[in-house]
Design a protein around this motif. Structure first.
Motif, PDB file in Angstrom:
ATOM      1  N   PRO A  26       0.810  -1.228   0.000  1.00  0.00           N
ATOM      2  CA  PRO A  26       0.000   0.000   0.000  1.00  0.00           C
ATOM      3  C   PRO A  26       0.842   1.275   0.000  1.00  0.00           C
ATOM      4  O   PRO A  26       0.476   2.267  -0.640  1.00  0.00           O
ATOM      5  N   ALA A  27       1.973   1.260   0.686  1.00  0.00           N
ATOM      6  CA  ALA A  27       2.846   2.444   0.731  1.00  0.00           C
ATOM      7  C   ALA A  27       3.480   2.701  -0.630  1.00  0.00           C
ATOM      8  O   ALA A  27       3.630   3.856  -1.038  1.00  0.00           O
ATOM      9  N   VAL A  28       3.820   1.644  -1.349  1.00  0.00           N
ATOM     10  CA  VAL A  28       4.396   1.786  -2.690  1.00  0.00           C
ATOM     11  C   VAL A  28       3.319   2.233  -3.675  1.00  0.00           C
ATOM     12  O   VAL A  28       3.525   3.157  -4.460  1.00  0.00           O
ATOM     13  N   GLU A  29       2.155   1.591  -3.615  1.00  0.00           N
ATOM     14  CA  GLU A  29       1.064   1.923  -4.535  1.00  0.00           C
ATOM     15  C   GLU A  29       0.593   3.367  -4.378  1.00  0.00           C
ATOM     16  O   GLU A  29       0.187   4.002  -5.345  1.00  0.00           O
ATOM     17  N   SER A  30       0.674   3.898  -3.165  1.00  0.00           N
ATOM     18  CA  SER A  30       0.261   5.283  -2.924  1.00  0.00           C
ATOM     19  C   SER A  30       1.290   6.298  -3.413  1.00  0.00           C
ATOM     20  O   SER A  30       1.006   7.486  -3.495  1.00  0.00           O
ATOM     21  N   GLY A  31       2.511   5.840  -3.708  1.00  0.00           N
ATOM     22  CA  GLY A  31       3.587   6.730  -4.130  1.00  0.00           C
ATOM     23  C   GLY A  31       4.425   7.265  -2.983  1.00  0.00           C
ATOM     24  O   GLY A  31       5.411   7.969  -3.195  1.00  0.00           O
ATOM     25  N   LYS A  32       4.059   6.931  -1.756  1.00  0.00           N
ATOM     26  CA  LYS A  32       4.808   7.385  -0.574  1.00  0.00           C
ATOM     27  C   LYS A  32       6.210   6.762  -0.553  1.00  0.00           C
ATOM     28  O   LYS A  32       7.189   7.422  -0.228  1.00  0.00           O
ATOM     29  N   VAL A  33       6.283   5.475  -0.872  1.00  0.00           N
ATOM     30  CA  VAL A  33       7.546   4.746  -0.873  1.00  0.00           C
ATOM     31  C   VAL A  33       7.914   4.423  -2.317  1.00  0.00           C
ATOM     32  O   VAL A  33       7.124   3.838  -3.047  1.00  0.00           O
ATOM     33  N   THR A  34       9.121   4.830  -2.723  1.00  0.00           N
ATOM     34  CA  THR A  34       9.571   4.578  -4.089  1.00  0.00           C
ATOM     35  C   THR A  34      10.560   3.424  -4.184  1.00  0.00           C
ATOM     36  O   THR A  34      10.822   2.919  -5.264  1.00  0.00           O
ATOM     37  N   ASN A  35      11.108   3.017  -3.041  1.00  0.00           N
ATOM     38  CA  ASN A  35      12.073   1.932  -2.994  1.00  0.00           C
ATOM     39  C   ASN A  35      12.133   1.451  -1.547  1.00  0.00           C
ATOM     40  O   ASN A  35      12.112   2.264  -0.623  1.00  0.00           O
ATOM     41  N   VAL A  36      12.217   0.153  -1.363  1.00  0.00           N
ATOM     42  CA  VAL A  36      12.270  -0.387  -0.005  1.00  0.00           C
ATOM     43  C   VAL A  36      12.940  -1.751  -0.039  1.00  0.00           C
ATOM     44  O   VAL A  36      12.807  -2.483  -1.021  1.00  0.00           O
ATOM     45  N   GLY A  37      13.697  -2.074   0.991  1.00  0.00           N
ATOM     46  CA  GLY A  37      14.315  -3.390   1.048  1.00  0.00           C
ATOM     47  C   GLY A  37      15.112  -3.588   2.317  1.00  0.00           C
ATOM     48  O   GLY A  37      15.392  -2.644   3.058  1.00  0.00           O
ATOM     49  N   ALA A  38      15.450  -4.827   2.546  1.00  0.00           N
ATOM     50  CA  ALA A  38      16.250  -5.190   3.710  1.00  0.00           C
ATOM     51  C   ALA A  38      17.730  -4.989   3.415  1.00  0.00           C
ATOM     52  O   ALA A  38      18.159  -5.013   2.260  1.00  0.00           O
ATOM     53  N   ILE A  39      18.495  -4.782   4.468  1.00  0.00           N
ATOM     54  CA  ILE A  39      19.954  -4.835   4.373  1.00  0.00           C
ATOM     55  C   ILE A  39      20.407  -5.991   5.260  1.00  0.00           C
ATOM     56  O   ILE A  39      19.761  -6.327   6.257  1.00  0.00           O
ATOM     57  N   PHE A  40      21.506  -6.609   4.860  1.00  0.00           N
ATOM     58  CA  PHE A  40      21.972  -7.814   5.527  1.00  0.00           C
ATOM     59  C   PHE A  40      23.383  -7.632   6.075  1.00  0.00           C
ATOM     60  O   PHE A  40      24.170  -6.853   5.542  1.00  0.00           O
ATOM     61  N   SER A  41      23.696  -8.401   7.100  1.00  0.00           N
ATOM     62  CA  SER A  41      25.041  -8.375   7.685  1.00  0.00           C
ATOM     63  C   SER A  41      26.050  -9.096   6.813  1.00  0.00           C
ATOM     64  O   SER A  41      27.250  -8.864   6.919  1.00  0.00           O
ATOM     65  N   GLU A  42      25.544  -9.994   5.970  1.00  0.00           N
ATOM     66  CA  GLU A  42      26.397 -10.736   5.047  1.00  0.00           C
ATOM     67  C   GLU A  42      25.572 -11.098   3.825  1.00  0.00           C
ATOM     68  O   GLU A  42      24.346 -10.998   3.852  1.00  0.00           O
ATOM     69  N   ILE A  43      26.208 -11.502   2.768  1.00  0.00           N
ATOM     70  CA  ILE A  43      25.498 -11.856   1.542  1.00  0.00           C
ATOM     71  C   ILE A  43      24.604 -13.066   1.810  1.00  0.00           C
ATOM     72  O   ILE A  43      25.098 -14.104   2.303  1.00  0.00           O
ATOM     73  N   PRO A  44      23.303 -12.952   1.522  1.00  0.00           N
ATOM     74  CA  PRO A  44      22.401 -14.093   1.756  1.00  0.00           C
ATOM     75  C   PRO A  44      22.779 -15.286   0.871  1.00  0.00           C
ATOM     76  O   PRO A  44      23.148 -15.114  -0.292  1.00  0.00           O
ATOM     77  N   GLU A  45      22.677 -16.477   1.456  1.00  0.00           N
ATOM     78  CA  GLU A  45      22.946 -17.704   0.712  1.00  0.00           C
ATOM     79  C   GLU A  45      21.671 -18.528   0.655  1.00  0.00           C
ATOM     80  O   GLU A  45      20.954 -18.653   1.654  1.00  0.00           O
ATOM     81  N   LEU A  46      21.389 -19.085  -0.501  1.00  0.00           N
ATOM     82  CA  LEU A  46      20.202 -19.877  -0.722  1.00  0.00           C
ATOM     83  C   LEU A  46      20.128 -21.024   0.288  1.00  0.00           C
ATOM     84  O   LEU A  46      21.108 -21.740   0.491  1.00  0.00           O
ATOM     85  N   GLY A  47      18.990 -21.149   0.940  1.00  0.00           N
ATOM     86  CA  GLY A  47      18.776 -22.228   1.892  1.00  0.00           C
ATOM     87  C   GLY A  47      19.262 -21.940   3.296  1.00  0.00           C
ATOM     88  O   GLY A  47      19.069 -22.748   4.195  1.00  0.00           O
ATOM     89  N   LYS A  48      19.897 -20.801   3.502  1.00  0.00           N
ATOM     90  CA  LYS A  48      20.390 -20.449   4.837  1.00  0.00           C
ATOM     91  C   LYS A  48      19.546 -19.305   5.400  1.00  0.00           C
ATOM     92  O   LYS A  48      19.007 -18.492   4.648  1.00  0.00           O
ATOM     93  N   PRO A  49      19.435 -19.213   6.729  1.00  0.00           N
ATOM     94  CA  PRO A  49      18.659 -18.116   7.324  1.00  0.00           C
ATOM     95  C   PRO A  49      19.245 -16.747   6.944  1.00  0.00           C
ATOM     96  O   PRO A  49      20.462 -16.604   6.794  1.00  0.00           O
TER      97      PRO A  49
END
Length: 104
Positions: A29-52
């Protein structure tokens, strides 16, 4: 309106997993309203498939007139309300986007 870059880190030892579904549900809803133009998580390390995922925090690009308006938007998120995010050290800067492409 000004676009703002926001970086908000998770507090050390916090566990966002319980509140993540509610957090994610608020994004479209925040993106569709135009309030948020970009959003995402940041990680402590590069995510690996199958790992938390090892979350470090979140980033946003938000359209707002003032820094205070941005902060009020962020404070409404479940991660802010439940003490996951470190709001004392949030970074909020006016942002000038030179180019943007959609995620594939």
């Amino acid at each position: 309106m000004v676009e703002w870059l926001v970086v908000v880190f998770d507090k050390a030892g916090s566990d966002r997993s319980k509140f993540r579904p509610q957090h994610l549900a608020a994004i479209p809803p925040a993106v569709e309203s135009g309030k948020v133009t970009n959003v995402g998580a940041i990680f402590s390390e590069i995510p690996e498939l199958g790992k938390p995922l090892n979350f470090a925090g979140s980033t946003y690009n938000i359209e707002a007139d003032t820094r205070e308006e941005v902060l009020e938007f962020i404070k409404k998120d479940v991660f802010a309300k439940e003490g996951i995010w470190d709001l004392d050290n949030i970074l909020i800067y006016p942002y000038g986007c030179a180019a943007r492409i959609a995620k594939k």
